[in-house]
Design a protein around this motif. Structure first.
Motif, short mmCIF file in Angstrom:
data_model
loop_
_atom_site.label_atom_id
_atom_site.label_comp_id
_atom_site.label_asym_id
_atom_site.label_seq_id
_atom_site.Cartn_x
_atom_site.Cartn_y
_atom_site.Cartn_z
N GLN A 186 0.87 -1.04 0.28
CA GLN A 186 0.43 -0.07 0.20
C GLN A 186 0.87 1.36 -0.03
OE1 GLN A 186 -3.29 0.02 3.07
NE2 GLN A 186 -3.80 1.81 2.71
N THR A 209 -2.89 3.88 9.93
CA THR A 209 -2.89 2.79 8.70
C THR A 209 -1.95 2.75 8.31
OG1 THR A 209 -4.05 4.03 6.80
CG2 THR A 209 -2.23 5.70 7.99
N SER A 229 -3.52 6.37 -0.59
CA SER A 229 -4.97 6.20 -0.86
C SER A 229 -5.40 7.08 -2.01
CB SER A 229 -5.93 6.58 0.66
OG SER A 229 -5.49 7.40 1.20
N GLU A 241 -9.83 5.29 -0.66
CA GLU A 241 -9.77 3.90 -0.95
C GLU A 241 -8.41 3.67 -0.92
OE1 GLU A 241 -11.40 2.82 -4.44
OE2 GLU A 241 -13.37 2.77 -3.77
N PRO A 242 -7.69 2.75 -0.62
CA PRO A 242 -6.58 2.97 -0.65
C PRO A 242 -5.74 2.14 -2.22
CG PRO A 242 -7.44 0.45 0.19
CD PRO A 242 -8.02 1.20 -0.03
#
Length: 270
Positions: free
Chosen positions: A23, A129, A26, A34-35
């Motif tokens: 990841q 996150t 976002s 959304e990532p």
């Protein structure tokens, strides 16, 4: 091959190329965050060694019986070296510097790749996150403890913890103002700042004066400073054409950066 001499074989073992989805950030899509992922290729894991194989016809006899003692061989991968966690700070120019960016790009792994970046803080203002780069707009100024933990392609982790001074976006004099973020050092130093308010129209008791202290920048994105300090108080009215002294205690810094000054205000410091 004479008796007692084993057959030596060189054995090489390696994995195929490995792909990890990482990841990286976002994106806001249809009102939802959304990532975003990117595939990262990890290098092959490889090891080699020499093994010995004995056959009955070349194995010594003991009382008319072959002495056959097969060996167990083990090939080990090289010891995994730990990744190094590191991050820098910046401002998102696309948001006119109102969003603070936490960038883990300086993190590295000496013998592989990093497959996960995890940000967290005990302060609820900071989002928990997983991302290479994290952007966030803070609704309050303060000094936050921030932890970044990274994991490499073989599951080893390391982390770095820093205190970071962040600022909220405020509107002063018709402008949206955010003081740039900075890491904070532990040592405390007292400063005395003298502000000269200009003798011009618009300067006076309605002024809100903020101060941030910064050290000399070590490298791009690595800045140490004090965080935001508001000097305005009933004892510091900042009258038009007057000098106002203010004392502050903060982390060790060397450069004074005044910020959020309404139009028409002059500055002086010592």
């Amino acid at each position: 091959m004479p008796p007692g001499k084993p057959l030596e074989l060189r054995l090489v073992w390696e994995t195929p190329l490995r792909v990890f989805p990482v990841q990286v950030g976002s994106i806001l899509r249809e009102g939802k965050l959304e990532p975003q992922f990117a595939n990262v290729l990890a290098p092959k894991l490889c090891t080699e060694g020499i093994i010995e194989i004995f056959f009955p016809e070349n194995t010594l006899k003991d009382q008319d019986v072959f002495r056959y003692n097969p060996q167990y061989y083990e090939l080990r991968l090289p010891e995994n070296q730990s990744p190094q966690a590191d991050f820098v700070l910046g401002n998102d120019e696309m948001s006119h510097f109102r969003i603070t960016m936490f960038d883990a790009s300086p993190s590295s792994d000496p013998d592989g790749v990093i497959t996960d970046y995890w940000w967290w803080s005990p302060d609820l203002r900071f989002p928990d996150t997983h991302a290479l780069k994290l952007t966030h707009a803070f609704n309050a100024s303060g000094i936050l403890p921030v932890t970044l933990e990274v994991q490499d392609d073989r599951g080893t982790t390391s982390r770095i913890e820093r205190e970071v001074a962040v600022d909220a976006t405020r509107t002063i004099g018709g402008r949206d103002v955010t003081i740039p973020p900075a890491s904070v050092r532990a040592p405390k130093v007292s400063y005395e700042v003298e502000v000269l308010t200009g003798d011009t129209e618009g300067a006076g008791t309605d002024a809100r004066v903020f101060l941030a202290l910064y050290e000399k920048q070590e490298r791009q994105g690595v800045v140490y400073g004090s965080g935001v300090m508001e000097l305005t108080s009933p004892l510091n009215p900042f009258e038009r054409g007057k000098r106002t002294a203010s004392s502050s205690t903060t982390s060790s810094s060397s450069t004074i950066t005044p910020a959020a000054a309404p139009g028409g205000t002059r500055w002086a410091s010592r």
